[in-house]
Design a protein around this motif. Structure first.
Motif, short mmCIF file in Angstrom:
data_model
loop_
_atom_site.label_atom_id
_atom_site.label_comp_id
_atom_site.label_asym_id
_atom_site.label_seq_id
_atom_site.Cartn_x
_atom_site.Cartn_y
_atom_site.Cartn_z
N LEU A 37 23.88 40.88 74.84
CA LEU A 37 24.21 41.36 73.74
C LEU A 37 23.90 40.22 72.99
O LEU A 37 24.49 39.10 72.83
N THR A 60 24.69 45.04 67.47
CA THR A 60 23.43 46.17 67.31
C THR A 60 22.35 45.85 68.35
O THR A 60 21.38 46.86 68.16
N GLU A 61 22.46 44.75 68.94
CA GLU A 61 20.97 44.56 69.97
C GLU A 61 21.30 44.01 70.92
O GLU A 61 22.35 43.36 71.33
N PHE A 102 22.69 50.56 70.41
CA PHE A 102 22.00 49.47 70.16
C PHE A 102 20.57 49.44 70.22
O PHE A 102 19.92 50.50 70.64
#
Length: 93
Positions: free
Chosen positions: A30, A34-35, A69
């Protein structure tokens, strides 16, 4: 064959296990909230050509969708799967 998932902190792995033998894995980390960066995919040479790598990437895609994500595909194989198919555009960072 079963795809399993394990996480430790910001690192995660999807792997295919058959009777205690690991046939392949896809690793990610991670990057932020969010990604996720898929940085490695590997399948045992005896199982190459059986779409196991793609199954692992798709498991990661499903996870990314559930968690909202976006995926950064730094792994060459992941990049080829994700950028080669319009149905995965929604998860590309």
């Amino acid at each position: 064959m079963e795809i399993k998932h394990h996480t430790t902190g910001d690192d995660g792995i999807f792997y295919i296990d058959e009777q205690g033998e690991r046939l392949g894995d896809m690793r990610y980390m991670l990057v932020n909230n969010t990604e996720m960066d898929i940085y490695h995919t590997e399948v045992d040479a005896a199982y190459e050509g059986k779409s196991l790598g793609k199954q692992l990437i798709e498991a990661g895609i499903n996870y990314a969708r559930q968690k909202h994500f976006k995926i950064i595909p730094s792994c060459t194989f992941a990049k080829s799967v994700l950028t080669g198919n319009d149905q995965f555009k929604d998860v590309l960072a």
